[in-house]
Enzyme design. Structure first.
Site, short mmCIF file in Angstrom:
data_model
loop_
_atom_site.label_atom_id
_atom_site.label_comp_id
_atom_site.label_asym_id
_atom_site.label_seq_id
_atom_site.Cartn_x
_atom_site.Cartn_y
_atom_site.Cartn_z
CG HIS A 1 -10.78 7.72 19.54
ND1 HIS A 1 -10.09 6.52 19.53
CD2 HIS A 1 -11.30 7.84 20.79
CE1 HIS A 1 -10.16 5.96 20.72
NE2 HIS A 1 -10.90 6.73 21.51
CG HIS A 2 -14.05 13.58 15.00
ND1 HIS A 2 -13.94 14.91 15.41
CD2 HIS A 2 -14.30 13.62 13.68
CE1 HIS A 2 -14.15 15.69 14.37
NE2 HIS A 2 -14.37 14.93 13.31
N GLY A 3 -11.33 12.16 13.79
CA GLY A 3 -10.09 12.79 13.34
C GLY A 3 -10.14 14.29 13.48
CB THR B 1 -15.21 17.10 17.85
OG1 THR B 1 -14.04 16.27 17.69
CG2 THR B 1 -14.88 18.24 18.80
CG ASN C 1 -17.49 14.84 11.29
OD1 ASN C 1 -16.41 14.32 11.48
ND2 ASN C 1 -17.64 16.17 11.20
#
Length: 457
Positions: free
Chosen positions: A206-208, A237, A254
């Protein structure tokens, strides 16, 4: 001298009795002294005793399994062990808001209905339930990351490990994605007292988002996150256009990935991105979040990574020789999480582990039927990351580095006894930027409102 008995071509000149075998570490050093690096392991066994609920996928029990494997392999003999104290309220308030922390301190399963009017304000629900000892749990894992950062600052450690940390979704004012207190942000803020530039790397599925948002407006921290992204997958996000704002423009990177990425593709992409990022940004310290939900066969996962591939990312970051804080994160199949983090501990110590798990460890039957350190976790999900797509991802991420005019410089001075002065100045500057860029904040809030929970994706 360590005698290994698991290599098929080994021909020992003497044999060990049962007692000696039990006391022989099940590892083989790959070099004499790990390049002189000092590695420390920061844990408090009480953190594994908390429970989110029977059906909740977050299982702190995985930390106890990890500790058993680390001790069973004898890795504790190769590093410094620290039993960490819980973070104090004052330390946690270096990032989080007073009303939110006051809520965590006061709420219990018995009185939670008295706080029902603020559940939505603090994002309490299925993802982030109220359970017994919730504040104590948060203060323990945050204390581990703060202790790790202190040892790096003092030069007592070159690599500091806290597998109970890495809770990267927590925000200043609310819980998110099983995370209540953002120990990563607290640790980085502490590092910034002495380090002019910190690079944060995230290999969780998962995105930080919590860490990215905390440092979105500063060039003192660069965030680099590898994660699944399709616009809907939690937290919603982490696309290319999230690059930072103000002084932080082009300091948020990202790497959005699709389902099923395999070992070779992930390692190749990771190395081809991380190398130029480090050489361009020139951090003086690195924080690496090793969320294990990016492994194949994870309960909430959708990648095909094996434990060796996950660990290769750790090995590559270590090869730059910079001070490192290494943290845990996601991971919802406890037997694989603990295998991965024990293996990555060995990578940081530069030793090779017996591929068969130590027979003396508690809960050995939990790792059956193979009892192997490296079960096959690949091939369960179709790989939708084409070579063309990954090349495009790499090109778009590295394009941002062209906008950096070298590493940002920081006027260094004697470190204050605490970081409040830095935080006050930084908060005032960030507030001025927020007021002039309401559209950025509104975009974040819109994405927060639209997201589905991590439990429901």
């Amino acid at each position: 001298m360590v005698v290994t008995t698991w290599q098929p071509d080994a021909s020992p000149t003497f044999f060990l009795d049962a007692k000696s075998t039990r006391n022989t570490p099940a590892y083989l050093p790959l070099s004499g002294n790990n390049g002189g690096l000092k590695v420390s392991y920061h844990n408090n066994e009480e953190v594994s005793q908390y429970h989110f609920g029977t059906r909740h996928p977050m299982k702190p029990f995985r930390l106890m399994l990890t500790d058993h494997l680390v001790l069973g392999y004898g890795l504790h003999e190769k590093m410094d062990f620290y039993k960490t104290r819980p973070a104090t309220e004052q330390e946690i308030l270096q990032f989080h808001s007073e009303d939110y922390i006051d809520f965590l301190q006061r709420v219990t399963p018995e009185n939670k209905n008295e706080f029902e009017n603020v559940w939505s304000k603090f994002n309490i629900g299925d993802d982030c339930p109220i359970f017994d000892g919730i504040y104590d749990y948060c203060s323990i894992y945050a204390g581990g990351s703060l202790d790790a950062s202190r040892k790096l600052i003092a030069g007592q450690s070159d690599i500091a490990i806290n597998w109970s940390g890495g809770l990267h979704h927590a925000k200043k004012f609310e819980a998110s994605g099983f995370c209540y207190v953002n120990d990563i942000v607290l640790g980085i803020l502490n590092l910034l007292r002495y380090h002019p530039r910190v690079l944060y790397i995230d290999i969780d599925l998962h995105h930080g988002d919590g860490v990215q948002e905390a440092f979105y407006s500063t060039d003192r921290v660069m965030t680099l996150s590898f994660h699944k992204y399709n616009g809907e997958f939690f937290p919603g996000t982490g696309n290319f256009e999230e690059i930072g704002t103000g002084l932080g423009t082009h300091h948020s990177l990202n790497v959005p990935l699709r389902d099923g990425i395999d070992d070779f593709s992930y390692i190749q992409l990771f190395q081809s991105v991380v190398d130029p990022v480090i050489n361009t940004y020139r951090p003086t310290a690195i924080v690496l979040q090793c969320g294990a939900d990016s492994l194949g066969c994870d309960r909430l996962g959708c990648f095909n990574l094996n434990i060796r591939a996950h660990g290769e990312c750790v090995r590559f970051v270590k090869s730059f020789g910079l001070p490192m804080m290494v943290l845990g994160g996601g991971g919802y199949t406890p037997r694989n999480v603990s295998r991965a983090w024990a293996y990555e501990t060995s990578v940081l110590l530069n030793v090779e582990l017996d591929p068969q798990l130590p027979p003396e460890i508690p809960f050995l039957n939990y790792f059956g039927p193979d009892f192997s350190l490296h079960p096959n976790l690949a091939g369960k999900v179709d790989n939708r990351n084409t070579r063309k797509y990954l090349e495009n991802v790499r090109a778009r991420v590295l394009e941002q580095l062209r906008y950096l005019n070298g590493a940002p410089s920081v006027q260094m001075q004697v470190a204050p006894p605490d970081i409040q002065g830095f935080l006050d100045d930084e908060e005032q500057r960030l507030q001025e930027e927020r007021e002039s860029r309401n559209d950025v904040r509104n975009e974040w809030e819109a994405k927060d409102r639209a997201r589905t929970g991590e439990l429901h994706v």
